[in-house]
Scaffold this active site. Structure first.
Site, mmCIF file in Angstrom:
data_model
loop_
_atom_site.group_PDB
_atom_site.id
_atom_site.type_symbol
_atom_site.label_atom_id
_atom_site.label_comp_id
_atom_site.label_asym_id
_atom_site.label_seq_id
_atom_site.Cartn_x
_atom_site.Cartn_y
_atom_site.Cartn_z
ATOM 1 N N CYS A 128 21.502 45.547 38.116
ATOM 2 C CA CYS A 128 21.900 46.935 38.373
ATOM 3 C C CYS A 128 20.651 47.804 38.335
ATOM 4 O O CYS A 128 19.774 47.602 37.505
ATOM 5 C CB CYS A 128 22.902 47.418 37.324
ATOM 6 S SG CYS A 128 23.467 49.117 37.610
ATOM 7 N N CYS A 140 37.543 40.859 34.894
ATOM 8 C CA CYS A 140 36.402 41.747 35.025
ATOM 9 C C CYS A 140 35.489 41.100 36.069
ATOM 10 O O CYS A 140 35.117 39.939 35.929
ATOM 11 C CB CYS A 140 35.718 41.843 33.665
ATOM 12 S SG CYS A 140 34.273 42.882 33.660
ATOM 13 N N SER A 153 35.200 50.759 37.912
ATOM 14 C CA SER A 153 34.508 51.456 36.825
ATOM 15 C C SER A 153 33.150 51.947 37.333
ATOM 16 O O SER A 153 32.362 51.173 37.864
ATOM 17 C CB SER A 153 34.317 50.500 35.643
ATOM 18 O OG SER A 153 33.509 51.095 34.656
ATOM 19 N N SER A 157 32.597 55.687 33.085
ATOM 20 C CA SER A 157 31.837 55.376 31.870
ATOM 21 C C SER A 157 31.117 56.636 31.423
ATOM 22 O O SER A 157 30.086 56.992 31.985
ATOM 23 C CB SER A 157 30.828 54.261 32.171
ATOM 24 O OG SER A 157 31.506 53.074 32.509
ATOM 25 N N LEU A 158 31.661 57.302 30.429
ATOM 26 C CA LEU A 158 31.118 58.608 30.046
ATOM 27 C C LEU A 158 30.052 58.467 28.948
ATOM 28 O O LEU A 158 28.924 58.903 29.108
ATOM 29 C CB LEU A 158 32.265 59.523 29.600
ATOM 30 C CG LEU A 158 31.902 60.991 29.484
ATOM 31 C CD1 LEU A 158 31.496 61.569 30.820
ATOM 32 C CD2 LEU A 158 33.067 61.778 28.903
ATOM 33 N N CYS A 167 29.551 42.205 30.176
ATOM 34 C CA CYS A 167 28.931 41.496 31.290
ATOM 35 C C CYS A 167 27.428 41.722 31.348
ATOM 36 O O CYS A 167 26.930 42.764 30.988
ATOM 37 C CB CYS A 167 29.587 41.882 32.601
ATOM 38 S SG CYS A 167 30.975 40.820 32.964
ATOM 39 N N CYS A 183 22.805 48.524 28.075
ATOM 40 C CA CYS A 183 23.480 47.538 28.934
ATOM 41 C C CYS A 183 22.548 46.383 29.300
ATOM 42 O O CYS A 183 21.439 46.597 29.790
ATOM 43 C CB CYS A 183 23.981 48.238 30.192
ATOM 44 S SG CYS A 183 24.658 47.108 31.423
ATOM 45 N N CYS A 214 20.830 51.581 32.346
ATOM 46 C CA CYS A 214 21.362 52.170 31.107
ATOM 47 C C CYS A 214 20.804 51.399 29.905
ATOM 48 O O CYS A 214 20.748 50.171 29.925
ATOM 49 C CB CYS A 214 22.877 52.130 31.100
ATOM 50 S SG CYS A 214 23.592 52.996 32.508
ATOM 51 N N ASN A 243 28.524 46.389 21.920
ATOM 52 C CA ASN A 243 28.128 45.001 21.768
ATOM 53 C C ASN A 243 26.613 44.990 21.611
ATOM 54 O O ASN A 243 25.904 45.370 22.536
ATOM 55 C CB ASN A 243 28.516 44.262 23.064
ATOM 56 C CG ASN A 243 29.206 42.957 22.779
ATOM 57 O OD1 ASN A 243 28.808 42.213 21.893
ATOM 58 N ND2 ASN A 243 30.252 42.688 23.530
ATOM 59 N N GLU A 274 28.447 37.157 36.529
ATOM 60 C CA GLU A 274 29.470 36.826 35.539
ATOM 61 C C GLU A 274 30.801 37.448 35.902
ATOM 62 O O GLU A 274 30.863 38.537 36.466
ATOM 63 C CB GLU A 274 29.044 37.374 34.174
ATOM 64 C CG GLU A 274 27.719 36.832 33.738
ATOM 65 C CD GLU A 274 27.231 37.497 32.462
ATOM 66 O OE1 GLU A 274 26.070 37.319 32.129
ATOM 67 O OE2 GLU A 274 28.018 38.214 31.818
HETATM 68 N N1 SAH Z 1 28.341 50.121 36.341
HETATM 69 C C1 SAH Z 1 29.688 50.369 36.031
HETATM 70 C C2 SAH Z 1 30.522 49.129 35.856
HETATM 71 C C3 SAH Z 1 29.919 47.974 35.135
HETATM 72 S S1 SAH Z 1 29.129 48.366 33.588
HETATM 73 C C4 SAH Z 1 29.808 51.227 34.801
HETATM 74 O O1 SAH Z 1 28.812 51.443 34.113
HETATM 75 O O2 SAH Z 1 30.908 51.716 34.555
HETATM 76 C C5 SAH Z 1 29.762 47.186 32.596
HETATM 77 C C6 SAH Z 1 30.725 47.631 31.533
HETATM 78 O O3 SAH Z 1 30.289 47.086 30.330
HETATM 79 C C7 SAH Z 1 30.849 49.132 31.339
HETATM 80 O O4 SAH Z 1 32.156 49.491 30.957
HETATM 81 C C8 SAH Z 1 29.943 49.375 30.187
HETATM 82 O O5 SAH Z 1 30.372 50.502 29.530
HETATM 83 C C9 SAH Z 1 30.112 48.112 29.393
HETATM 84 N N2 SAH Z 1 28.961 47.757 28.585
HETATM 85 C C10 SAH Z 1 27.691 47.642 28.987
HETATM 86 N N3 SAH Z 1 26.881 47.348 27.942
HETATM 87 C C11 SAH Z 1 27.693 47.258 26.872
HETATM 88 C C12 SAH Z 1 27.460 46.972 25.499
HETATM 89 N N4 SAH Z 1 26.229 46.718 25.042
HETATM 90 N N5 SAH Z 1 28.510 46.976 24.660
HETATM 91 C C13 SAH Z 1 29.760 47.237 25.116
HETATM 92 N N6 SAH Z 1 30.038 47.504 26.401
HETATM 93 C C14 SAH Z 1 29.023 47.518 27.273
HETATM 94 FE FE1 SF4 Z 2 24.547 49.542 35.595
HETATM 95 FE FE2 SF4 Z 2 26.947 50.056 34.472
HETATM 96 FE FE3 SF4 Z 2 25.051 48.645 33.149
HETATM 97 FE FE4 SF4 Z 2 24.684 51.249 33.569
HETATM 98 S S1 SF4 Z 2 26.332 50.323 32.332
HETATM 99 S S2 SF4 Z 2 23.143 49.623 33.862
HETATM 100 S S3 SF4 Z 2 25.617 51.514 35.567
HETATM 101 S S4 SF4 Z 2 26.075 48.023 35.012
#
Ligand code: SAH
Ligand code: SF4
Length: 334
Positions: free
Chosen positions: A102, A95, A184, A207-208, A324, A109, A106, A283, A82
């Site tokens: 991945c 983006c 990121s 991404s903290l 994404c 995500c 997480c 989200n 995407e």
């Molecule tokens: N792996 C890298 C970059 C891609 S992650 C990282 O983690 O920084 C994709 C982005 O979408 C990150 O900014 C993450 O914080 C955000 N993201 C993932 N799941 C999400 C959710 N459920 N709601 C809002 N943002 C989300």
């Molecule tokens: Fe991967 Fe970033 Fe999603 Fe974590 S938040 S699973 S590092 S894409």
């Protein structure tokens, strides 16, 4: 120079200027059909349309407010990725994805839940930007900013990513300056430092999402490999080398990381780090609940009182599942 290997192969017996002409057609004229590349002889056009086809298989999903559009791209091996276009204040920000799935898993995500499928090639990374350049051309616009915050962990596909950026930055590519790019990361410490040395002008977003090691390890299993203290040290070293403001991403999750104590710990952790904090509404992917707007506001106010610069990511395109991974996940599961 990016490894556009099939293009080189197709042109290997041709004079060198043919490659320049072909690249000009792809990246400057933004042509998507070789039959229109009139600088090239017909037989060569024919061959290129077979050896290096320019169509990008994709479906577009528009948000109701019209400000963001997501493309779901199907790659030659049927894998899906995407990329999102956000038009905002005269900027055309993208983006962009760097991996299929991945590995880091997480919990919040959607991409993490897909698991890791494979790395994107430099050309597959560039194609996402190319898709939007073509799209924007009709509106007299161009891509202005690219953030690698789509599917995947960019710093775990470091070499391909840098190859793609260096090409897009070149005159053969889109001529986009280094500062137009942001990466990121979830916090791959050694690669953060490598990036600072290799490309100090590319922006970094971290991404903290947590202010204690326990919560961070719950949300981000990969965090087991290091501590917040070590991550902080890496950011300090990064700043020494680059002097570029870091973007700190923080997803607001109800009752997990959104208390005022979290805000205070966050401010303390960030003391001395040049940054802007970006608060992101979670989200809903079915695991946690989003922080209520009033609590986001209180959290933001607390951070500002403690001297931090804070922005709130617009809930752009909720209706197209703009975080994404959500769309590819849906398609894969339905
Ligand atoms: N792996 C890298 C970059 C891609 S992650 C990282 O983690 O920084 C994709 C982005 O979408 C990150 O900014 C993450 O914080 C955000 N993201 C993932 N799941 C999400 C959710 N459920 N709601 C809002 N943002 C989300
Ligand atoms: Fe991967 Fe970033 Fe999603 Fe974590 S938040 S699973 S590092 S894409």
């Amino acid at each position: 120079m990016m490894n556009l290997e099939p293009l080189f192969q197709a042109l290997i017996s041709e004079p060198a200027f043919r490659l320049k002409q072909a690249q000009h057609f792809i990246f400057h004229e933004l042509g998507s059909d070789w039959s229109q590349a009139t600088t090239l002889p017909p037989a060569l056009r024919q061959r290129l349309s077979i050896d290096f086809p320019l169509d990008i298989d994709h479906k577009l999903y528009r948000s109701k407010d019209g400000r963001s559009i997501k493309a779901l791209i199907t790659l030659s091996d049927h894998a899906q990725i995407e990329t999102v276009l956000m038009s905002h204040g005269g900027r055309q920000s993208l983006c962009v994805s760097t991996q299929v799935g991945c590995a880091l898993g997480c919990l919040f995500c959607a991409t993490g839940r897909l698991g890791f499928k494979r790395q994107l090639t430099p050309w597959e990374i560039v194609q996402q930007v190319l898709l939007w350049q073509r799209y924007l051309k009709d509106q007299g616009e161009k891509v202005t900013n690219v953030i690698f915050m789509g599917m995947g962990e960019p710093l775990l596909n470091y070499d391909h990513l840098l190859e793609a950026i260096r090409f897009m930055r070149s005159d053969d590519g889109f001529g986009l300056g280094s500062r137009r790019f942001s990466i990121s990361t979830i916090g791959i410490i050694d690669k953060i430092l490598k990036l600072a040395n290799d490309e100090p002008e590319i922006n970094l977003a971290v991404s903290l999402h947590a202010t204690t090691d326990a919560v961070r390890a719950e949300l981000i299993p990969f965090h087991e490999n290091y501590t917040l203290a070590e991550l902080r040290r890496a950011l300090v070293d990064y700043l020494k080398l680059t002097k570029r403001k870091i973007m700190v991403e923080y997803i607001m999750i109800d009752d997990v990381n959104d208390s005022l104590d979290d805000a205070r710990r966050l401010a303390k952790w960030l003391r001395g780090i040049i940054c802007v904090v970006n608060l992101i509404s979670y989200n809903d992917t079915g695991v946690y609940a989003p922080t209520p707007p009033a609590q986001i506001k209180a959290f933001k106010t607390e951070l500002e009182t403690l001297g931090l610069e804070v922005t709130q990511r617009y809930k752009l395109g909720d209706d197209i599942a703009a975080a994404c991974g959500q769309l590819a996940g849906h398609d894969a599961n339905s």
